[in-house]
Design a protein around this motif. Sequence first.
Motif, PDB file in Angstrom:
ATOM      1  N   HIS A  95      28.903  45.219  45.592  1.00 45.62           N
ATOM      2  CA  HIS A  95      30.188  44.948  46.080  1.00 45.62           C
ATOM      3  C   HIS A  95      30.721  43.585  45.748  1.00 45.62           C
ATOM      4  O   HIS A  95      31.472  43.073  46.433  1.00 45.62           O
ATOM      5  CB  HIS A  95      30.323  45.539  47.429  1.00 45.62           C
ATOM      6  N   VAL A  96      30.033  43.047  44.532  1.00 43.46           N
ATOM      7  CA  VAL A  96      30.538  41.709  44.264  1.00 43.46           C
ATOM      8  C   VAL A  96      31.215  41.860  42.953  1.00 43.46           C
ATOM      9  O   VAL A  96      30.506  42.159  41.763  1.00 43.46           O
ATOM     10  CB  VAL A  96      29.240  40.783  44.365  1.00 43.46           C
ATOM     11  N   ARG A  97      32.447  41.641  42.862  1.00 40.25           N
ATOM     12  CA  ARG A  97      33.244  41.735  41.617  1.00 40.25           C
ATOM     13  C   ARG A  97      33.524  40.640  40.909  1.00 40.25           C
ATOM     14  O   ARG A  97      33.933  39.424  41.539  1.00 40.25           O
ATOM     15  CB  ARG A  97      34.560  42.457  41.904  1.00 40.25           C
ATOM     16  N   VAL A  98      33.186  40.305  39.527  1.00 37.21           N
ATOM     17  CA  VAL A  98      33.240  38.992  38.906  1.00 37.21           C
ATOM     18  C   VAL A  98      34.589  39.021  38.127  1.00 37.21           C
ATOM     19  O   VAL A  98      34.876  40.142  37.535  1.00 37.21           O
ATOM     20  CB  VAL A  98      32.090  38.893  37.853  1.00 37.21           C
ATOM     21  N   THR A  99      35.363  38.053  38.497  1.00 36.25           N
ATOM     22  CA  THR A  99      36.671  38.081  38.048  1.00 36.25           C
ATOM     23  C   THR A  99      36.922  37.117  36.758  1.00 36.25           C
ATOM     24  O   THR A  99      38.111  37.417  36.358  1.00 36.25           O
ATOM     25  CB  THR A  99      37.701  37.774  39.135  1.00 36.25           C
ATOM     26  N   GLY A 100      35.791  36.498  36.423  1.00 38.55           N
ATOM     27  CA  GLY A 100      35.913  35.797  35.186  1.00 38.55           C
ATOM     28  C   GLY A 100      34.601  34.927  34.906  1.00 38.55           C
ATOM     29  O   GLY A 100      33.897  34.653  36.025  1.00 38.55           O
ATOM     30  N   ILE A 101      34.380  34.478  33.600  1.00 37.24           N
ATOM     31  CA  ILE A 101      33.228  33.467  33.460  1.00 37.24           C
ATOM     32  C   ILE A 101      33.721  32.449  32.730  1.00 37.24           C
ATOM     33  O   ILE A 101      34.654  32.737  31.594  1.00 37.24           O
ATOM     34  CB  ILE A 101      32.389  34.390  32.495  1.00 37.24           C
ATOM     35  N   GLU A 102      33.265  31.171  33.023  1.00 39.92           N
ATOM     36  CA  GLU A 102      33.659  30.001  32.187  1.00 39.92           C
ATOM     37  C   GLU A 102      32.640  29.196  31.695  1.00 39.92           C
ATOM     38  O   GLU A 102      31.656  29.278  32.299  1.00 39.92           O
ATOM     39  CB  GLU A 102      34.519  29.050  32.837  1.00 39.92           C
TER      40      GLU A 102
END
Length: 423
Positions: free
Chosen positions: A175-182
């Motif tokens: 239940h941990v959503r990744v919204t972006g990677i930099e």
Amino acid sequence: MVGAVEAQVDGPHDRPVIVVGGGAMGSAAAWALARRGVPTTLLEQFGPGHVRGASHGAGRIFRLGYADVGHVRLAQFAHRWWDVLQEESGERLLTLNGCVDHGPVRALRGLVEALLVCGVPFEYLTGPEAEGRWPGMRFDDRVVVQKVAGRVHADRTVAALQAQAARHGAEVRHHVRVTGIEVAADGGAVVHVVDEGPDSGGVVSELRASAVVVTTGAWTAGMLAGVPGFDVLPSLVVTQEQPAHFPLRDPALVAGDAWPSFIHHVDPAAHAEARLPDAPDGGYPLSGTYGHHTPGEGVKVGHHGTGPVVDPDTRDFMAEPGRLAELRAYVREWFAGLDADAPAPISCTYTTTPDERFLLDRVGPVVIGAGFSGHGFTFTPGIGQVLADLATGLRPEVPGVDLDAFALARFTVGAVAPEPVEV
């Protein structure tokens, strides 16, 4: 392969490696990393055992049989890691009750040659010989029988991989959503997350890692959009596939798991070549078909890669009536032992590359494991080892396999692409 670049996994970050996506491949990567002593966090946007992706359900085919020697060698490598996983977990994940590939002689020639090169034992039967061995199934002209094959339990595999990753010290978070990677200035990565657990309150945070492994299946293209170096990412076509379980007319047909897994190779030109001018066409299908017995649910039968293109966040999970009718017609023609009129449809996704080869590579701090094109589950624990190598800066090596054939560079301008995989 880009992954030959040395990586630092002990720098000033929250954790050395973050794996994004807790399906089969991501869980295998987390297990491989953790058992090497690399502190690892696995992030999965949904709950345990969810049905939104491509890794759920009771069964997938396990096989060594491919027309490409590299894939056979990769499957043999993975088989050794399946044994390690089963021993560590105490779970029986593989059922080695065999697999049959059948079709016209010409369509099976490459498969037979690859098995011979790789020393994989097999039998070569005629269709009538196979029908005598497995009543209730109908076979094409020629049948290749592999004994070191069968099925793997998908749900139990993902659970076992995550449990063993945690036992070796990995942090497994659902239940941990990744919204972006930099990509960070220090060469690591920043992962933006939202904790969507029932008691989390939707907390937004940033996690920093030396390397990030992206194994998000149908969500891969969106996850890597804008990440430097992934502008060469090929089209990843996401389809909703709809195999179905069909009930047995007589359960005695599969007593003791008697029916093997099966793959029907379709080649219209080869079928025509094999027919005498005045012979009937034999009802040969237009689409490749696969399946296996699933204890307690019937026999899974599906067409390979024929589903509609979908958005993984908005798909309806409903069987498309026309495709379901085609599947029922196939079962009626080729499986006298099944009830074609009582299917229980299943829904899953394929994420398919243009050549149906996987994407296994590293650009900067980001590792990609994607595009498994509906035939990746056999390789799961072996792919985990490859992704772990890439994440820790090692150049992966699998005996007899040119892993550059799975790299992003094959899609750059002027690159000589490998032959498409015959699955």
